[in-house]
Design a protein around this motif. Structure first.
Motif, PDB file in Angstrom:
ATOM      1  N   MET A   1      43.698  20.717 162.839  1.00 38.26           N
ATOM      2  CA  MET A   1      42.606  21.604 162.534  1.00 38.26           C
ATOM      3  C   MET A   1      43.042  23.034 162.814  1.00 38.26           C
ATOM      4  N   VAL A   2      42.719  23.932 161.903  1.00 39.33           N
ATOM      5  CA  VAL A   2      43.081  25.329 162.029  1.00 39.33           C
ATOM      6  C   VAL A   2      41.860  26.120 162.480  1.00 39.33           C
ATOM      7  N   THR A   3      42.027  26.935 163.500  1.00 40.12           N
ATOM      8  CA  THR A   3      40.967  27.830 163.924  1.00 40.12           C
ATOM      9  C   THR A   3      41.361  29.227 163.509  1.00 40.12           C
ATOM     10  N   THR A   4      40.570  29.832 162.654  1.00 33.22           N
ATOM     11  CA  THR A   4      40.872  31.176 162.182  1.00 33.22           C
ATOM     12  C   THR A   4      39.769  32.102 162.648  1.00 33.22           C
ATOM     13  N   GLN A   5      40.085  32.862 163.675  1.00 28.14           N
ATOM     14  CA  GLN A   5      39.091  33.772 164.208  1.00 28.14           C
ATOM     15  C   GLN A   5      39.819  34.952 164.824  1.00 28.14           C
TER      16      GLN A   5
ATOM     17  N   GLU B   1      39.430  23.353 157.252  1.00 29.14           N
ATOM     18  CA  GLU B   1      40.631  24.160 157.069  1.00 29.14           C
ATOM     19  C   GLU B   1      40.505  25.461 157.852  1.00 29.14           C
ATOM     20  N   ALA B   2      39.265  25.858 158.153  1.00 24.48           N
ATOM     21  CA  ALA B   2      38.994  27.057 158.949  1.00 24.48           C
ATOM     22  C   ALA B   2      37.744  26.820 159.786  1.00 24.48           C
ATOM     23  N   ILE B   3      37.781  27.344 161.014  1.00 23.38           N
ATOM     24  CA  ILE B   3      36.635  27.268 161.916  1.00 23.38           C
ATOM     25  C   ILE B   3      36.464  28.623 162.581  1.00 23.38           C
ATOM     26  N   ALA B   4      35.229  29.101 162.587  1.00 23.10           N
ATOM     27  CA  ALA B   4      34.875  30.287 163.369  1.00 23.10           C
ATOM     28  C   ALA B   4      33.707  29.881 164.250  1.00 23.10           C
ATOM     29  N   SER B   5      33.747  30.245 165.526  1.00 19.86           N
ATOM     30  CA  SER B   5      32.672  29.885 166.441  1.00 19.86           C
ATOM     31  C   SER B   5      32.293  31.092 167.281  1.00 19.86           C
TER      32      SER B   5
END
Length: 163
Positions: free
Chosen positions: A1-5, A143-147
């Motif tokens: 899982m990719v975290t893009t933030q 593919e992208a996660i922002a939290s």
């Protein structure tokens, strides 16, 4: 899982925080792309298995038709009433259709875990997942996660340097 933030790393949820948050929430907002390119939003129950969001969708819904045409999807889960309580996660990627549509309960090892999670979360007490012949499964492996979790801000208010 990719975290893009890139922005807001200070308020970004850690992986354990994100897992607990997603496991504990009941409703998400699902964004799909309409035939004319406009976004379409709908609310839906979901489960998180630690790596994917599982959505149990009506197969005759606009959401289902749009995902058949264009599988790009975004899911938003949020919580909080006051500013200092706001938290949430946006997960995006491509939807995958899993199992038969509509779901009738045919053996599908890939659905064993999400159906057990869904049954426990929404149908607590039932021995197995009820199938109504109207729903089927979608999986979003982000593919992208922002939290964000505004509870991490000092005093729960934005700092002046962030404006």
């Amino acid at each position: 899982m990719v975290t893009t933030q890139r922005r807001g790393r200070r308020i970004m949820m850690t992986r354990p925080e994100l897992d607990a948050f997603l496991a504990g929430q009941r409703t998400c907002r699902v964004a799909t792309v309409g035939r004319d390119g406009r976004p379409h939003l709908s609310a839906l129950w979901f489960v998180w298995d630690g790596s994917a969001v599982w959505l149990y969708s009506i197969v005759r819904s606009r959401r289902w038709a749009e995902l058949r045409r264009d599988a790009r999807i975004a899911v938003l889960v949020d919580d909080g009433r006051e500013y200092g309580e706001l938290r949430g996660a946006e997960l995006s990627g491509t939807a995958a259709f899993v199992g038969e549509a509509p779901r009738t309960g045919e053996p599908c090892p890939e659905l064993a875990a999400p159906e057990a999670l869904f049954t426990a979360k929404y149908f607590g007490g039932l021995p197995s997942m009820p199938h109504d012949g109207r729903h089927a499964w979608l999986r979003l492996t982000p593919e992208a996660i922002a939290s964000w979790d505004f509870r991490k801000l000092p005093g729960g208010l934005p700092s002046r340097s962030r404006h």
